[in-house]
Scaffold this active site. Structure first.
Site, PDB file in Angstrom:
ATOM      1  N   LYS A   1       6.016 -11.096  -3.230  1.00 48.31           N
ATOM      2  CA  LYS A   1       6.199  -9.681  -2.815  1.00 48.31           C
ATOM      3  C   LYS A   1       7.476  -9.614  -1.693  1.00 48.31           C
ATOM      4  CE  LYS A   1       4.351  -5.083  -1.311  1.00 48.31           C
ATOM      5  NZ  LYS A   1       2.942  -4.488  -1.368  1.00 48.31           N
TER       6      LYS A   1
ATOM      7  N   ASP B   1       7.711  -1.242   3.894  1.00 45.62           N
ATOM      8  CA  ASP B   1       7.217  -0.107   2.968  1.00 45.62           C
ATOM      9  C   ASP B   1       6.619   1.178   3.756  1.00 45.62           C
ATOM     10  OD1 ASP B   1       5.478   1.272   1.154  1.00 45.62           O
ATOM     11  OD2 ASP B   1       3.940  -0.249   1.053  1.00 45.62           O
TER      12      ASP B   1
ATOM     13  N   LYS C   1       3.064   6.807   4.259  1.00 49.54           N
ATOM     14  CA  LYS C   1       2.028   6.334   4.983  1.00 49.54           C
ATOM     15  C   LYS C   1       2.054   7.096   6.254  1.00 49.54           C
ATOM     16  CE  LYS C   1       2.138   1.562   3.115  1.00 49.54           C
ATOM     17  NZ  LYS C   1       1.047   1.373   2.630  1.00 49.54           N
TER      18      LYS C   1
ATOM     19  N   ASP D   1       5.529  -6.605   4.984  1.00 48.40           N
ATOM     20  CA  ASP D   1       5.394  -6.429   3.560  1.00 48.40           C
ATOM     21  C   ASP D   1       6.020  -7.454   2.629  1.00 48.40           C
ATOM     22  OD1 ASP D   1       3.445  -5.182   1.635  1.00 48.40           O
ATOM     23  OD2 ASP D   1       4.890  -3.382   1.418  1.00 48.40           O
TER      24      ASP D   1
ATOM     25  N   ASP E   1       3.570   4.958  -3.145  1.00 50.17           N
ATOM     26  CA  ASP E   1       3.001   3.796  -2.353  1.00 50.17           C
ATOM     27  C   ASP E   1       2.496   2.485  -2.765  1.00 50.17           C
ATOM     28  OD1 ASP E   1       2.832   2.297   0.356  1.00 50.17           O
ATOM     29  OD2 ASP E   1       0.822   3.716   0.597  1.00 50.17           O
TER      30      ASP E   1
ATOM     31  N   GLU F   1       3.942   0.280  -4.674  1.00 46.06           N
ATOM     32  CA  GLU F   1       5.135  -0.024  -4.959  1.00 46.06           C
ATOM     33  C   GLU F   1       5.237  -1.763  -5.350  1.00 46.06           C
ATOM     34  OE1 GLU F   1       4.179   0.249  -2.039  1.00 46.06           O
ATOM     35  OE2 GLU F   1       4.961  -1.744  -1.468  1.00 46.06           O
TER      36      GLU F   1
ATOM     37  N   ARG G   1       3.268  -3.734  -6.949  1.00 49.03           N
ATOM     38  CA  ARG G   1       3.223  -4.111  -8.325  1.00 49.03           C
ATOM     39  C   ARG G   1       4.429  -4.022  -9.241  1.00 49.03           C
ATOM     40  NH1 ARG G   1      -2.081  -0.503  -8.253  1.00 49.03           N
ATOM     41  NH2 ARG G   1      -1.857  -1.154  -6.234  1.00 49.03           N
TER      42      ARG G   1
HETATM   43  N1  BES Z   1       1.918  -2.863   1.304  1.00 46.56           N
HETATM   44  C1  BES Z   1       0.741  -2.157   1.093  1.00 46.56           C
HETATM   45  C2  BES Z   1      -0.912  -2.747   1.187  1.00 46.56           C
HETATM   46  C3  BES Z   1      -1.043  -2.939   2.467  1.00 46.56           C
HETATM   47  C4  BES Z   1      -1.922  -2.298   3.207  1.00 46.56           C
HETATM   48  C5  BES Z   1      -0.836  -4.454   3.096  1.00 46.56           C
HETATM   49  C6  BES Z   1      -2.286  -2.565   4.307  1.00 46.56           C
HETATM   50  C7  BES Z   1      -1.043  -4.699   4.327  1.00 46.56           C
HETATM   51  C8  BES Z   1      -1.890  -3.762   4.959  1.00 46.56           C
HETATM   52  C9  BES Z   1       0.764  -1.621  -0.674  1.00 46.56           C
HETATM   53  O1  BES Z   1       2.320  -1.469  -0.849  1.00 46.56           O
HETATM   54  C10 BES Z   1       0.100  -0.341  -0.417  1.00 46.56           C
HETATM   55  O2  BES Z   1       0.491   0.391  -0.046  1.00 46.56           O
HETATM   56  N2  BES Z   1      -0.975  -0.165  -1.180  1.00 46.56           N
HETATM   57  C11 BES Z   1      -1.607   0.894  -1.591  1.00 46.56           C
HETATM   58  C12 BES Z   1      -2.150   1.067  -2.724  1.00 46.56           C
HETATM   59  C13 BES Z   1      -2.599   2.436  -3.302  1.00 46.56           C
HETATM   60  C14 BES Z   1      -1.517   3.399  -3.250  1.00 46.56           C
HETATM   61  C15 BES Z   1      -2.970   2.193  -4.835  1.00 46.56           C
HETATM   62  C16 BES Z   1      -2.991   0.955  -0.766  1.00 46.56           C
HETATM   63  O3  BES Z   1      -3.531  -0.229  -0.464  1.00 46.56           O
HETATM   64  O4  BES Z   1      -3.345   1.572   0.023  1.00 46.56           O
HETATM   65 ZN    ZN Z   2       3.637  -2.297  -0.088  1.00 46.59          ZN
HETATM   66 MN    MN Z   3       2.816   0.506  -0.413  1.00 46.28          MN
END
Ligand code: BES
Ligand code: ZN
Ligand code: MN
Length: 492
Positions: A260, A265, A272, A283, A342, A344, A346
Protein backbone atom coordinates in the site's frame (compact mmCIF):
# COMPACT_ATOMS: atom_id res chain seq x y z
CA UNK A 1 29.49 -0.11 11.52
CA UNK A 2 32.33 -2.59 11.56
CA UNK A 3 31.56 -5.98 13.12
CA UNK A 4 34.33 -8.52 13.56
CA UNK A 5 35.92 -11.20 15.71
CA UNK A 6 38.68 -10.23 18.08
CA UNK A 7 41.74 -12.40 17.96
CA UNK A 8 43.91 -10.96 20.68
CA UNK A 9 43.38 -9.17 23.97
CA UNK A 10 43.31 -5.40 23.70
CA UNK A 11 45.17 -2.95 25.93
CA UNK A 12 42.51 -0.28 26.16
CA UNK A 13 38.80 -0.71 25.61
CA UNK A 14 36.39 2.22 25.60
CA UNK A 15 33.21 0.11 26.04
CA UNK A 16 32.86 -3.47 27.19
CA UNK A 17 29.63 -5.49 27.04
CA UNK A 18 29.48 -8.66 29.08
CA UNK A 19 26.71 -11.13 28.23
CA UNK A 20 26.60 -13.59 31.05
CA UNK A 21 24.28 -16.41 32.10
CA UNK A 22 22.28 -16.32 35.29
CA UNK A 23 23.97 -17.71 38.41
CA UNK A 24 26.78 -19.04 36.29
CA UNK A 25 30.17 -19.00 37.94
CA UNK A 26 31.93 -15.98 36.63
CA UNK A 27 34.96 -17.67 35.32
CA UNK A 28 37.69 -15.79 33.67
CA UNK A 29 36.35 -14.60 30.33
CA UNK A 30 38.60 -15.29 27.42
CA UNK A 31 40.60 -12.26 26.20
CA UNK A 32 39.33 -10.11 29.08
CA UNK A 33 42.19 -8.32 30.86
CA UNK A 34 42.69 -9.39 34.45
CA UNK A 35 42.10 -5.95 35.97
CA UNK A 36 38.69 -5.67 34.31
CA UNK A 37 37.73 -9.16 35.32
CA UNK A 38 38.56 -8.32 38.92
CA UNK A 39 36.59 -5.09 38.83
CA UNK A 40 33.57 -6.90 37.40
CA UNK A 41 33.78 -9.63 40.03
CA UNK A 42 33.72 -7.03 42.78
CA UNK A 43 30.73 -5.12 41.38
CA UNK A 44 28.78 -8.32 40.77
CA UNK A 45 29.40 -9.47 44.32
CA UNK A 46 28.71 -6.14 45.99
CA UNK A 47 25.50 -5.52 44.11
CA UNK A 48 24.47 -9.16 44.04
CA UNK A 49 23.87 -8.79 40.30
CA UNK A 50 22.17 -12.02 39.20
CA UNK A 51 22.37 -11.80 35.41
CA UNK A 52 18.64 -12.43 35.11
CA UNK A 53 17.26 -12.27 31.57
CA UNK A 54 17.47 -8.73 30.16
CA UNK A 55 18.84 -7.20 33.36
CA UNK A 56 21.40 -4.45 32.80
CA UNK A 57 24.04 -2.80 34.90
CA UNK A 58 26.66 -0.39 33.70
CA UNK A 59 29.54 1.24 35.54
CA UNK A 60 32.69 3.12 34.65
CA UNK A 61 36.13 1.79 35.38
CA UNK A 62 39.06 4.17 35.36
CA UNK A 63 42.63 3.04 34.97
CA UNK A 64 45.61 5.27 34.24
CA UNK A 65 43.21 8.17 33.61
CA UNK A 66 41.37 6.24 30.94
CA UNK A 67 37.74 5.34 31.31
CA UNK A 68 36.19 2.05 30.31
CA UNK A 69 32.39 1.76 30.42
CA UNK A 70 31.41 -1.73 31.45
CA UNK A 71 27.91 -2.93 30.59
CA UNK A 72 26.73 -6.13 32.24
CA UNK A 73 23.79 -7.82 30.55
CA UNK A 74 22.07 -10.88 31.98
CA UNK A 75 20.96 -13.52 29.52
CA UNK A 76 19.08 -15.66 32.06
CA UNK A 77 19.08 -19.36 31.33
CA UNK A 78 21.10 -20.01 28.15
CA UNK A 79 18.87 -22.98 27.31
CA UNK A 80 15.99 -20.54 26.91
CA UNK A 81 17.97 -18.33 24.57
CA UNK A 82 16.43 -18.21 21.11
CA UNK A 83 16.85 -15.86 18.15
CA UNK A 84 14.32 -13.38 19.44
CA UNK A 85 15.64 -13.23 22.99
CA UNK A 86 19.20 -12.92 21.75
CA UNK A 87 18.18 -10.09 19.39
CA UNK A 88 16.59 -8.29 22.30
CA UNK A 89 19.67 -8.71 24.52
CA UNK A 90 21.96 -7.30 21.87
CA UNK A 91 19.52 -4.45 21.32
CA UNK A 92 19.30 -3.41 24.97
CA UNK A 93 23.03 -3.61 25.57
CA UNK A 94 23.81 -1.68 22.40
CA UNK A 95 21.21 0.91 23.40
CA UNK A 96 22.95 1.31 26.74
CA UNK A 97 26.28 1.68 24.92
CA UNK A 98 24.75 4.33 22.64
CA UNK A 99 23.51 6.25 25.66
CA UNK A 100 27.09 6.26 26.93
CA UNK A 101 28.14 7.63 23.53
CA UNK A 102 30.18 4.55 22.73
CA UNK A 103 32.16 4.46 19.49
CA UNK A 104 33.78 1.07 19.82
CA UNK A 105 32.36 -1.80 21.85
CA UNK A 106 33.84 -5.16 22.79
CA UNK A 107 31.40 -7.98 23.47
CA UNK A 108 32.31 -10.85 25.78
CA UNK A 109 30.08 -13.87 26.24
CA UNK A 110 30.06 -15.99 29.37
CA UNK A 111 27.60 -18.71 28.43
CA UNK A 112 27.25 -21.75 26.25
CA UNK A 113 25.63 -20.47 23.09
CA UNK A 114 22.75 -22.62 21.79
CA UNK A 115 22.52 -20.60 18.55
CA UNK A 116 24.29 -21.70 15.39
CA UNK A 117 27.25 -19.56 14.44
CA UNK A 118 25.41 -18.46 11.30
CA UNK A 119 22.42 -17.24 13.30
CA UNK A 120 24.65 -15.76 15.96
CA UNK A 121 26.39 -13.57 13.39
CA UNK A 122 23.14 -12.71 11.65
CA UNK A 123 21.33 -11.60 14.76
CA UNK A 124 24.27 -9.76 16.26
CA UNK A 125 24.75 -7.65 13.14
CA UNK A 126 21.04 -7.18 12.49
CA UNK A 127 20.24 -6.14 16.07
CA UNK A 128 23.21 -3.78 16.31
CA UNK A 129 22.40 -2.02 13.04
CA UNK A 130 18.66 -1.80 13.74
CA UNK A 131 19.28 -0.43 17.23
CA UNK A 132 21.80 2.09 15.92
CA UNK A 133 19.25 3.57 13.52
CA UNK A 134 17.95 7.06 14.09
CA UNK A 135 16.12 9.54 11.91
CA UNK A 136 17.78 12.81 12.85
CA UNK A 137 18.41 14.55 9.55
CA UNK A 138 16.01 17.37 10.38
CA UNK A 139 17.51 18.10 13.78
CA UNK A 140 19.71 21.21 13.73
CA UNK A 141 21.63 20.11 16.79
CA UNK A 142 23.91 17.30 15.70
CA UNK A 143 24.29 14.35 17.99
CA UNK A 144 27.63 12.64 18.53
CA UNK A 145 28.48 10.03 15.90
CA UNK A 146 27.22 6.63 16.88
CA UNK A 147 28.88 3.26 17.33
CA UNK A 148 31.52 2.65 14.70
CA UNK A 149 32.74 -0.83 15.57
CA UNK A 150 31.76 -3.95 17.47
CA UNK A 151 34.32 -6.62 18.24
CA UNK A 152 33.20 -10.02 19.42
CA UNK A 153 35.83 -11.38 21.79
CA UNK A 154 35.20 -15.05 21.38
CA UNK A 155 36.70 -18.21 20.01
CA UNK A 156 34.48 -19.66 17.30
CA UNK A 157 34.67 -23.11 15.74
CA UNK A 158 33.52 -21.81 12.43
CA UNK A 159 34.27 -18.11 11.97
CA UNK A 160 33.34 -18.33 8.29
CA UNK A 161 29.75 -19.21 9.16
CA UNK A 162 29.69 -16.40 11.68
CA UNK A 163 30.95 -13.93 9.09
CA UNK A 164 28.39 -15.13 6.59
CA UNK A 165 25.74 -14.54 9.23
CA UNK A 166 27.05 -11.02 9.83
CA UNK A 167 26.79 -10.34 6.11
CA UNK A 168 23.18 -11.58 5.99
CA UNK A 169 22.23 -9.70 9.14
CA UNK A 170 23.66 -6.55 7.60
CA UNK A 171 21.57 -7.00 4.47
CA UNK A 172 18.39 -7.53 6.51
CA UNK A 173 19.05 -4.49 8.69
CA UNK A 174 20.18 -2.21 5.89
CA UNK A 175 17.00 -2.93 3.89
CA UNK A 176 14.87 -2.40 7.00
CA UNK A 177 16.56 0.92 7.74
CA UNK A 178 15.99 1.95 4.13
CA UNK A 179 12.27 1.28 4.59
CA UNK A 180 12.33 3.20 7.89
CA UNK A 181 13.85 6.22 6.17
CA UNK A 182 11.18 6.17 3.46
CA UNK A 183 8.39 5.98 6.01
CA UNK A 184 9.86 8.60 8.34
CA UNK A 185 10.16 11.17 5.56
CA UNK A 186 7.12 13.45 5.72
CA UNK A 187 4.51 13.77 2.98
CA UNK A 188 5.95 17.09 1.77
CA UNK A 189 9.09 15.18 0.81
CA UNK A 190 7.76 11.75 -0.16
CA UNK A 191 4.81 11.98 -2.58
CA UNK A 192 4.05 9.56 -5.42
CA UNK A 193 6.58 11.01 -7.86
CA UNK A 194 9.42 11.31 -5.33
CA UNK A 195 8.64 7.86 -3.95
CA UNK A 196 9.00 6.50 -7.48
CA UNK A 197 12.24 8.42 -8.02
CA UNK A 198 13.64 7.06 -4.75
CA UNK A 199 12.59 3.54 -5.71
CA UNK A 200 14.49 4.02 -8.99
CA UNK A 201 17.62 4.99 -7.09
CA UNK A 202 17.25 1.94 -4.86
CA UNK A 203 16.78 -0.28 -7.93
CA UNK A 204 19.91 1.15 -9.53
CA UNK A 205 21.95 0.73 -6.37
CA UNK A 206 20.92 -2.87 -5.71
CA UNK A 207 20.35 -4.06 -9.25
CA UNK A 208 16.70 -4.97 -9.68
CA UNK A 209 14.55 -3.75 -12.59
CA UNK A 210 12.03 -0.97 -12.28
CA UNK A 211 9.45 0.75 -14.40
CA UNK A 212 7.21 3.66 -13.41
CA UNK A 213 3.85 4.41 -15.00
CA UNK A 214 2.45 7.95 -14.93
CA UNK A 215 -1.12 9.21 -15.07
CA UNK A 216 -1.73 8.56 -18.79
CA UNK A 217 -0.60 4.98 -18.67
CA UNK A 218 -2.60 4.31 -15.49
CA UNK A 219 -5.67 5.77 -17.23
CA UNK A 220 -5.10 3.57 -20.27
CA UNK A 221 -4.94 0.55 -17.99
CA UNK A 222 -8.36 1.57 -16.61
CA UNK A 223 -7.23 1.40 -13.00
CA UNK A 224 -10.20 3.51 -11.99
CA UNK A 225 -10.31 2.47 -8.35
CA UNK A 226 -6.68 3.50 -7.89
CA UNK A 227 -7.24 6.69 -9.89
CA UNK A 228 -10.33 7.64 -7.89
CA UNK A 229 -8.35 7.75 -4.66
CA UNK A 230 -5.65 10.01 -6.09
CA UNK A 231 -8.01 12.37 -7.94
CA UNK A 232 -8.26 14.96 -5.18
CA UNK A 233 -4.53 15.57 -4.99
CA UNK A 234 -2.38 17.95 -7.01
CA UNK A 235 0.28 15.28 -6.87
CA UNK A 236 -0.11 12.80 -9.72
CA UNK A 237 -0.24 9.09 -8.94
CA UNK A 238 2.49 6.68 -9.95
CA UNK A 239 2.43 2.93 -10.48
CA UNK A 240 5.80 1.52 -9.46
CA UNK A 241 6.72 -1.87 -10.94
CA UNK A 242 9.80 -3.62 -9.66
CA UNK A 243 11.06 -7.01 -10.70
CA UNK A 244 13.76 -9.40 -9.69
CA UNK A 245 14.48 -12.56 -11.63
CA UNK A 246 16.62 -14.96 -9.61
CA UNK A 247 15.32 -18.32 -10.81
CA UNK A 248 15.74 -19.03 -14.53
CA UNK A 249 13.80 -22.32 -14.39
CA UNK A 250 10.93 -22.07 -16.93
CA UNK A 251 8.40 -23.46 -14.47
CA UNK A 252 9.53 -21.28 -11.56
CA UNK A 253 6.74 -19.39 -9.83
CA UNK A 254 6.52 -15.63 -9.71
CA UNK A 255 5.62 -14.10 -6.37
CA UNK A 256 3.83 -10.78 -6.37
CA UNK A 257 4.48 -8.36 -3.51
CA UNK A 258 1.93 -5.55 -3.35
CA UNK A 259 2.53 -2.68 -0.93
CA UNK A 260 0.00 0.00 0.00
CA UNK A 261 1.50 3.28 -1.10
CA UNK A 262 -0.63 6.13 0.23
CA UNK A 263 2.00 8.83 0.62
CA UNK A 264 -0.64 10.67 2.62
CA UNK A 265 -4.10 9.74 3.82
CA UNK A 266 -6.20 12.70 4.95
CA UNK A 267 -9.27 10.47 4.75
CA UNK A 268 -10.62 12.41 1.77
CA UNK A 269 -14.12 13.89 2.20
CA UNK A 270 -14.68 11.42 5.03
CA UNK A 271 -11.97 13.47 6.68
CA UNK A 272 -9.90 12.22 9.58
CA UNK A 273 -9.49 14.40 12.64
CA UNK A 274 -6.18 16.07 13.43
CA UNK A 275 -4.97 13.31 15.72
CA UNK A 276 -5.82 10.66 13.17
CA UNK A 277 -4.01 12.55 10.41
CA UNK A 278 -0.63 13.32 11.97
CA UNK A 279 0.81 9.89 11.33
CA UNK A 280 -0.74 9.41 7.92
CA UNK A 281 2.54 10.15 6.16
CA UNK A 282 3.23 6.57 7.23
CA UNK A 283 0.44 5.17 5.11
CA UNK A 284 3.03 4.00 2.60
CA UNK A 285 4.70 1.63 5.08
CA UNK A 286 3.59 -1.36 2.99
CA UNK A 287 5.21 0.19 -0.08
CA UNK A 288 8.40 0.83 1.87
CA UNK A 289 8.41 -2.79 3.05
CA UNK A 290 8.14 -3.99 -0.56
CA UNK A 291 10.91 -1.66 -1.79
CA UNK A 292 13.14 -2.74 1.12
CA UNK A 293 12.42 -6.40 0.41
CA UNK A 294 13.33 -5.97 -3.26
CA UNK A 295 16.66 -4.50 -2.16
CA UNK A 296 17.34 -7.32 0.32
CA UNK A 297 16.52 -10.22 -1.99
CA UNK A 298 18.62 -8.74 -4.78
CA UNK A 299 21.50 -8.29 -2.35
CA UNK A 300 21.10 -11.88 -1.13
CA UNK A 301 20.85 -13.14 -4.73
CA UNK A 302 17.88 -15.34 -3.83
CA UNK A 303 16.77 -17.93 -6.38
CA UNK A 304 13.23 -16.59 -6.63
CA UNK A 305 11.23 -14.53 -9.09
CA UNK A 306 9.47 -11.54 -7.58
CA UNK A 307 7.36 -8.69 -8.88
CA UNK A 308 6.94 -5.79 -6.47
CA UNK A 309 4.10 -3.35 -7.12
CA UNK A 310 3.16 -0.08 -5.49
CA UNK A 311 0.16 2.00 -6.54
CA UNK A 312 1.30 5.31 -5.06
CA UNK A 313 -1.07 8.21 -4.56
CA UNK A 314 -2.34 10.74 -2.05
CA UNK A 315 -5.84 10.79 -0.54
CA UNK A 316 -6.81 14.47 -0.42
CA UNK A 317 -9.70 16.89 -0.59
CA UNK A 318 -10.42 19.26 -3.47
CA UNK A 319 -13.01 19.97 -6.14
CA UNK A 320 -11.68 17.02 -8.09
CA UNK A 321 -11.64 14.52 -5.22
CA UNK A 322 -13.86 11.46 -5.26
CA UNK A 323 -17.07 11.68 -3.27
CA UNK A 324 -18.62 9.36 -0.75
CA UNK A 325 -21.35 7.68 -2.80
CA UNK A 326 -19.37 7.45 -6.03
CA UNK A 327 -19.58 4.22 -7.98
CA UNK A 328 -16.33 3.25 -9.65
CA UNK A 329 -15.33 0.42 -11.96
CA UNK A 330 -12.11 -1.26 -10.87
CA UNK A 331 -9.60 -2.54 -13.43
CA UNK A 332 -11.03 -6.05 -12.98
CA UNK A 333 -14.45 -4.83 -14.12
CA UNK A 334 -16.09 -5.21 -10.71
CA UNK A 335 -17.95 -2.09 -9.61
CA UNK A 336 -17.61 -0.56 -6.18
CA UNK A 337 -19.80 1.82 -4.23
CA UNK A 338 -17.55 4.15 -2.22
CA UNK A 339 -19.35 4.42 1.09
CA UNK A 340 -16.28 5.84 2.83
CA UNK A 341 -13.49 7.79 1.15
CA UNK A 342 -11.21 6.91 4.06
CA UNK A 343 -11.31 3.22 3.11
CA UNK A 344 -9.01 4.11 0.23
CA UNK A 345 -6.15 1.66 0.66
CA UNK A 346 -8.15 -1.32 -0.52
CA UNK A 347 -9.19 0.58 -3.66
CA UNK A 348 -5.57 1.13 -4.64
CA UNK A 349 -4.58 -2.42 -3.69
CA UNK A 350 -7.23 -4.21 -5.75
CA UNK A 351 -6.14 -2.53 -8.98
CA UNK A 352 -2.49 -3.28 -8.19
CA UNK A 353 -3.39 -6.91 -7.42
CA UNK A 354 -5.48 -7.24 -10.55
CA UNK A 355 -2.73 -5.73 -12.66
CA UNK A 356 -0.15 -8.09 -11.14
CA UNK A 357 -2.27 -11.15 -11.87
CA UNK A 358 -3.59 -10.21 -15.31
CA UNK A 359 -0.53 -8.45 -16.77
CA UNK A 360 2.46 -9.78 -14.84
CA UNK A 361 1.06 -13.30 -14.42
CA UNK A 362 2.09 -13.69 -10.81
CA UNK A 363 1.31 -17.08 -9.24
CA UNK A 364 1.08 -16.07 -5.60
CA UNK A 365 -0.02 -12.80 -4.03
CA UNK A 366 1.35 -11.21 -0.88
CA UNK A 367 0.07 -7.80 0.06
CA UNK A 368 1.19 -5.64 2.94
CA UNK A 369 -0.70 -2.55 4.03
CA UNK A 370 -1.47 -0.12 6.84
CA UNK A 371 -5.06 -0.93 6.06
CA UNK A 372 -7.26 -0.71 9.14
CA UNK A 373 -7.17 1.04 12.48
CA UNK A 374 -9.02 -2.06 13.66
CA UNK A 375 -5.84 -4.14 13.26
CA UNK A 376 -4.07 -1.76 15.64
CA UNK A 377 -7.00 -1.84 18.05
CA UNK A 378 -7.01 -5.66 18.01
CA UNK A 379 -3.32 -6.50 18.15
CA UNK A 380 -1.54 -3.35 19.33
CA UNK A 381 1.86 -2.31 18.03
CA UNK A 382 3.69 -5.61 18.33
CA UNK A 383 1.59 -8.02 16.29
CA UNK A 384 0.61 -7.72 12.64
CA UNK A 385 -2.69 -9.21 11.50
CA UNK A 386 -2.49 -11.85 8.80
CA UNK A 387 -5.27 -13.31 6.68
CA UNK A 388 -4.64 -16.00 4.11
CA UNK A 389 -6.41 -18.40 1.79
CA UNK A 390 -3.53 -20.87 1.66
CA UNK A 391 -2.28 -23.00 4.53
CA UNK A 392 1.11 -23.90 3.03
CA UNK A 393 2.05 -20.30 2.33
CA UNK A 394 0.89 -19.22 5.76
CA UNK A 395 3.01 -21.91 7.43
CA UNK A 396 6.06 -20.58 5.65
CA UNK A 397 5.22 -17.07 6.80
CA UNK A 398 4.83 -18.37 10.34
CA UNK A 399 8.27 -19.89 10.33
CA UNK A 400 9.75 -16.72 8.79
CA UNK A 401 8.11 -14.76 11.58
CA UNK A 402 9.69 -17.00 14.20
CA UNK A 403 13.08 -16.29 12.69
CA UNK A 404 12.74 -12.52 12.40
CA UNK A 405 10.74 -11.90 15.56
CA UNK A 406 8.10 -9.89 13.70
CA UNK A 407 4.99 -11.31 15.33
CA UNK A 408 1.92 -12.18 13.30
CA UNK A 409 -1.50 -13.47 14.28
CA UNK A 410 -4.10 -14.93 11.98
CA UNK A 411 -7.66 -13.64 11.65
CA UNK A 412 -10.28 -15.63 9.76
CA UNK A 413 -11.59 -14.91 6.26
CA UNK A 414 -15.04 -15.60 7.64
CA UNK A 415 -17.33 -16.18 4.64
CA UNK A 416 -20.64 -15.05 6.21
CA UNK A 417 -19.16 -11.56 6.70
CA UNK A 418 -19.04 -11.14 2.92
CA UNK A 419 -22.64 -10.07 3.42
CA UNK A 420 -21.30 -6.89 5.03
CA UNK A 421 -19.54 -5.68 1.89
CA UNK A 422 -22.45 -6.31 -0.48
CA UNK A 423 -23.94 -3.23 -2.07
CA UNK A 424 -27.48 -2.71 -3.39
CA UNK A 425 -26.28 -0.76 -6.40
CA UNK A 426 -22.78 -2.06 -7.19
CA UNK A 427 -20.92 -5.37 -6.98
CA UNK A 428 -19.29 -4.41 -3.69
CA UNK A 429 -19.03 -1.52 -1.28
CA UNK A 430 -15.70 -0.44 0.09
CA UNK A 431 -16.38 -0.87 3.80
CA UNK A 432 -18.29 -3.36 5.87
CA UNK A 433 -19.23 -1.00 8.67
CA UNK A 434 -17.77 -0.66 12.15
CA UNK A 435 -17.52 -4.34 13.08
CA UNK A 436 -14.68 -6.72 12.18
CA UNK A 437 -12.97 -4.06 10.09
CA UNK A 438 -9.77 -5.98 9.48
CA UNK A 439 -11.64 -9.07 8.36
CA UNK A 440 -14.05 -7.26 6.04
CA UNK A 441 -11.19 -5.31 4.44
CA UNK A 442 -9.44 -8.60 3.69
CA UNK A 443 -12.65 -10.16 2.35
CA UNK A 444 -12.86 -7.19 0.02
CA UNK A 445 -9.31 -7.79 -1.26
CA UNK A 446 -10.02 -11.51 -1.63
CA UNK A 447 -12.57 -10.71 -4.34
CA UNK A 448 -9.65 -9.66 -6.54
CA UNK A 449 -7.03 -12.39 -6.03
CA UNK A 450 -8.62 -14.73 -8.59
CA UNK A 451 -8.24 -17.75 -6.34
CA UNK A 452 -4.42 -17.48 -6.25
CA UNK A 453 -2.59 -18.42 -3.06
CA UNK A 454 -2.66 -15.17 -1.13
CA UNK A 455 -1.51 -13.62 2.12
CA UNK A 456 -2.64 -10.25 3.42
CA UNK A 457 -0.62 -8.50 6.13
CA UNK A 458 -2.27 -5.61 7.95
CA UNK A 459 0.53 -3.58 9.56
CA UNK A 460 -1.54 -0.56 10.67
CA UNK A 461 -0.52 -1.23 14.28
CA UNK A 462 3.06 -2.36 13.80
CA UNK A 463 4.46 0.12 11.29
CA UNK A 464 5.15 2.78 13.92
CA UNK A 465 6.50 3.12 17.43
CA UNK A 466 5.95 6.13 19.66
CA UNK A 467 9.04 5.44 21.79
CA UNK A 468 12.30 3.61 21.46
CA UNK A 469 12.41 0.05 22.68
CA UNK A 470 14.88 -2.73 21.86
CA UNK A 471 15.69 -2.65 18.14
CA UNK A 472 13.03 0.02 17.55
CA UNK A 473 13.64 3.73 17.61
CA UNK A 474 10.98 6.46 17.56
CA UNK A 475 8.96 6.35 14.32
CA UNK A 476 8.93 3.80 11.54
CA UNK A 477 9.76 0.20 12.42
CA UNK A 478 10.42 -1.08 8.90
CA UNK A 479 8.12 -3.99 9.73
CA UNK A 480 7.72 -6.52 6.94
CA UNK A 481 11.10 -6.16 5.26
CA UNK A 482 12.81 -8.91 7.23
CA UNK A 483 9.61 -10.97 7.38
CA UNK A 484 9.05 -10.92 3.61
CA UNK A 485 12.74 -11.41 2.86
CA UNK A 486 12.87 -14.46 5.11
CA UNK A 487 9.61 -15.77 3.63
CA UNK A 488 11.12 -15.53 0.15
CA UNK A 489 14.18 -17.40 1.39
CA UNK A 490 11.87 -20.15 2.55
CA UNK A 491 10.20 -20.16 -0.86
CA UNK A 492 13.55 -20.48 -2.66
N1 BES B 1 -4.60 4.25 6.66
C1 BES B 1 -5.78 3.99 7.38
C2 BES B 1 -5.61 2.91 8.45
C3 BES B 1 -4.75 3.27 9.62
C4 BES B 1 -5.32 3.80 10.76
C5 BES B 1 -3.40 3.02 9.62
C6 BES B 1 -4.54 4.09 11.86
C7 BES B 1 -2.60 3.33 10.70
C8 BES B 1 -3.18 3.85 11.83
C9 BES B 1 -6.87 3.51 6.43
O1 BES B 1 -6.84 4.05 5.17
C10 BES B 1 -8.18 3.90 7.03
O2 BES B 1 -8.43 5.06 7.13
N2 BES B 1 -8.98 2.92 7.41
C11 BES B 1 -10.23 3.15 8.01
C12 BES B 1 -11.21 2.19 7.40
C13 BES B 1 -12.64 2.50 7.72
C14 BES B 1 -13.05 3.78 7.06
C15 BES B 1 -13.50 1.35 7.24
C16 BES B 1 -10.13 2.92 9.50
O3 BES B 1 -9.40 2.03 9.93
O4 BES B 1 -10.73 3.68 10.25
ZN1 ZN C 1 -5.02 4.70 4.52
MN1 MN D 1 -7.89 5.91 5.07
Amino acid sequence: MKIDLLHKPTEYMETVIILQEENGDIEKLEYLPEYLQNAINIVVKEDDFQFKYASLKSFPFIRSRKRTNVILCGIGNPKELDNDRFRHLIAISIREALKLEAKEAYIYTGFKNPLSELHFGHILAEAALLTGYRFDKYLSETKPPSLEAIHLAMELKNPRMFNRGVLEGRIFAEATNLARDLVNEPANVIYPESLAETAKKVALKYGFSIEVFGLDKIKRLKMEAFLAVGKGSKKEPRLILMSYHGNPHPKAKTIGLIGKGLTYDSGGYCLKNCQGMVNMKNDMSGAAAVIGTMAAITNLKLKVNVIGIVAACENMISGSAYHAGDIIRSMSGKTIEVVNTDAEGRLTLIDAIHYAISREHIDEVIDIATLTGAAAATFGNQISAVLANNEALLNKLQSASEFTGEKIWQLPLYEPYKELIKSEIADLKNTGGPLAGTITSALFLQEFVAGKPWIHLDIAGTALRDREQGIYSYGATGVGVRLLTQLLRELE
